[in-house]
Design a protein around this motif. Structure first.
Motif, PDB file in Angstrom:
ATOM      1  N   ILE A 254       0.792  -1.289  -0.171  1.00 20.47           N
ATOM      2  CA  ILE A 254      -0.028  -0.038  -0.140  1.00 20.47           C
ATOM      3  C   ILE A 254       0.982   1.426  -0.053  1.00 20.47           C
ATOM      4  N   GLY A 255       2.317   0.698   0.849  1.00 23.66           N
ATOM      5  CA  GLY A 255       2.782   2.544   1.039  1.00 23.66           C
ATOM      6  C   GLY A 255       4.180   2.609   0.155  1.00 23.66           C
ATOM      7  N   PHE A 256       4.600   1.606  -1.237  1.00 24.48           N
ATOM      8  CA  PHE A 256       5.026   1.262  -1.474  1.00 24.48           C
ATOM      9  C   PHE A 256       5.105   1.097  -3.068  1.00 24.48           C
ATOM     10  N   LEU A 257       4.318   0.003  -3.252  1.00 20.19           N
ATOM     11  CA  LEU A 257       3.923  -0.935  -4.964  1.00 20.19           C
ATOM     12  C   LEU A 257       2.757   0.659  -5.506  1.00 20.19           C
ATOM     13  N   VAL A 258       1.961   0.372  -5.016  1.00 23.53           N
ATOM     14  CA  VAL A 258       0.607   0.408  -5.428  1.00 23.53           C
ATOM     15  C   VAL A 258       1.084   2.249  -5.696  1.00 23.53           C
ATOM     16  N   PRO A 259       1.962   3.335  -4.552  1.00 21.40           N
ATOM     17  CA  PRO A 259       1.850   4.622  -5.313  1.00 21.40           C
ATOM     18  C   PRO A 259       2.544   4.493  -6.692  1.00 21.40           C
ATOM     19  N   GLY A 260       3.942   3.543  -6.210  1.00 24.31           N
ATOM     20  CA  GLY A 260       4.640   4.169  -8.138  1.00 24.31           C
ATOM     21  C   GLY A 260       3.835   3.598  -9.110  1.00 24.31           C
ATOM     22  N   LEU A 261       2.881   2.426  -9.071  1.00 25.34           N
ATOM     23  CA  LEU A 261       1.845   1.981  -9.953  1.00 25.34           C
ATOM     24  C   LEU A 261       1.149   2.864 -10.529  1.00 25.34           C
ATOM     25  N   ALA A 262       0.941   3.863  -9.588  1.00 21.34           N
ATOM     26  CA  ALA A 262      -0.452   4.574  -9.840  1.00 21.34           C
ATOM     27  C   ALA A 262       0.222   6.182 -10.414  1.00 21.34           C
ATOM     28  N   VAL A 263       1.068   6.804 -10.242  1.00 27.03           N
ATOM     29  CA  VAL A 263       1.952   7.798 -10.403  1.00 27.03           C
ATOM     30  C   VAL A 263       1.876   7.210 -11.874  1.00 27.03           C
ATOM     31  N   VAL A 264       2.621   5.603 -12.818  1.00 30.52           N
ATOM     32  CA  VAL A 264       3.357   5.632 -13.980  1.00 30.52           C
ATOM     33  C   VAL A 264       1.933   5.892 -14.283  1.00 30.52           C
ATOM     34  N   LEU A 265       1.054   5.317 -14.126  1.00 35.31           N
ATOM     35  CA  LEU A 265      -0.567   5.413 -14.521  1.00 35.31           C
ATOM     36  C   LEU A 265      -1.018   6.851 -14.582  1.00 35.31           C
ATOM     37  N   GLY A 266      -0.606   6.998 -13.980  1.00 41.28           N
ATOM     38  CA  GLY A 266      -1.304   8.709 -14.140  1.00 41.28           C
ATOM     39  C   GLY A 266      -2.363   9.310 -13.201  1.00 41.28           C
ATOM     40  N   TRP A 267      -2.608   8.022 -11.769  1.00 39.76           N
ATOM     41  CA  TRP A 267      -3.537   8.507 -11.070  1.00 39.76           C
ATOM     42  C   TRP A 267      -2.850   9.211  -9.599  1.00 39.76           C
ATOM     43  N   ALA A 268      -2.568  10.046 -10.058  1.00 38.59           N
ATOM     44  CA  ALA A 268      -1.960  11.211  -9.105  1.00 38.59           C
ATOM     45  C   ALA A 268      -2.266  11.188  -7.489  1.00 38.59           C
ATOM     46  N   ALA A 269      -3.584  10.608  -7.480  1.00 36.29           N
ATOM     47  CA  ALA A 269      -5.419  10.876  -6.139  1.00 36.29           C
ATOM     48  C   ALA A 269      -4.999   9.592  -5.924  1.00 36.29           C
ATOM     49  N   VAL A 270      -4.986   8.924  -6.345  1.00 36.10           N
ATOM     50  CA  VAL A 270      -4.472   7.656  -5.165  1.00 36.10           C
ATOM     51  C   VAL A 270      -3.579   6.809  -5.422  1.00 36.10           C
ATOM     52  N   ALA A 271      -2.127   7.931  -5.506  1.00 33.14           N
ATOM     53  CA  ALA A 271      -0.701   6.916  -5.410  1.00 33.14           C
ATOM     54  C   ALA A 271      -1.047   8.213  -4.108  1.00 33.14           C
TER      55      ALA A 271
END
Length: 303
Positions: A254-271
């Motif tokens: 939750i703290g690292f992998l999801v934010p990193g993937l979300a940033v790549v996908l352009g989901w800034a708020a989710v990250a």
């Protein structure tokens, strides 16, 4: 140690707020901040709210919150006092930076200069917070060289993700900031893994050596009492290895992998949201896995 929600919230929220000041200040120096009052006002208001809410929550853990102001008088010997002073000092350049970014035509302060000073003060405040724990030798999980880098990098990563989320919400997404966010998350992940590896490899001393009494014939004269007490509740809090492993995995995802993937996908708020939740779990573990040396007395005596 027994995790207190007030301290967990304080270190997570204020860390993200100071991280936002660090990233925004750096971007001001690089001349990459958008000259738009909307995202400027939202970003700086959010940073100051996170910082202020965190600082106020930290007083809830004090026996007499109304006396919190006295903490700043011990700055010569106390990292807690130094943290309080730096937290107060940081408001000055942060407010100047806010005015310079939101309404540059009416602010007498340079954006780059006030941004740089805000970033330095924010980093110094996070450093003093980390040193409160790093300086405590009786708690080996805190007296670890990776504690300070962890606090700084987690603040930087969460702050970068928050700034990215605000700018994206106003249509000012920055690819350079997206890359910087990914790098910050990766660096924070590496530091967190190094910290866990460090505390797992360290061995706990026996009571005799912890008390400075080497030798096989050294023993404690008095046995521990069996009733619940403050030392056991606050200093001897224990978490099972199985639960610790699961919570570590949860924090990583939750703290690292999801934010990193979300940033790549352009989901800034989710990250940003995922990072804050994950860091909250990580911070709970930081306190829960720490054990004071006094707990060895009860463990070794069978009490």
């Amino acid at each position: 140690m027994n995790p207190a929600f007030s301290v967990i919230f304080f270190t997570t929220a204020s860390g993200a707020g100071y991280g936002m000041l660090m990233i925004a200040g750096l971007w001001a120096v690089l001349g990459r901040l958008p000259a738009a009052p909307g995202p400027a006002a939202m970003a700086m208001a959010l940073a100051l709210v996170l910082i202020t809410a965190g600082l106020l929550s930290s007083t809830a853990h004090l026996g007499h919150p109304e006396r919190a102001w006295r903490a700043v008088t011990q700055w010569r010997s106390s990292w807690l006092s130094r943290e309080g002073i730096m937290a107060l000092v940081t408001y000055l350049p942060a407010l100047a930076f806010s005015a310079s970014w939101v309404a540059p035509a009416y602010a007498p302060f340079g954006l780059a200069a006030s941004g740089a000073l805000s970033a330095v003060c924010a980093a110094a405040t996070i450093y003093t917070t980390a040193m409160i724990y790093r300086s405590l030798k009786p708690i080996r999980q805190w007296h670890d060289p990776w504690v300070v880098p962890n606090y700084l990098l987690l603040g930087l990563a969460s702050g970068a993700l928050m700034i990215q989320a605000v700018l994206s919400a106003f249509g000012h997404a920055d690819n350079a900031l997206r890359i910087a966010s990914c790098l910050a998350v990766a660096a924070a992940l590496a530091a967190k893994l190094a910290y866990w590896r460090s505390i797992d490899r360290a061995t706990s001393p026996t009571t005799a050596f912890a008390l400075g009494m080497g030798g096989k014939h050294a023993r404690v004269v008095e046995w521990p009492h069996t009733e619940e007490n403050y030392l056991l509740k606050e200093m001897g809090f224990a978490i099972g290895r199985k639960h610790a492993r699961r919570l570590r995995a949860l924090a990583l995802i939750i703290g690292f992998l999801v934010p990193g993937l979300a940033v790549v996908l352009g989901w800034a708020a989710v990250a940003a949201i995922s990072a804050l939740v994950g860091i909250t779990v990580e911070r709970w573990l930081f306190f829960a896995e720490a054990r004071h040396t006094v707990a060895l007395y009860y463990r070794d005596q069978g009490g």
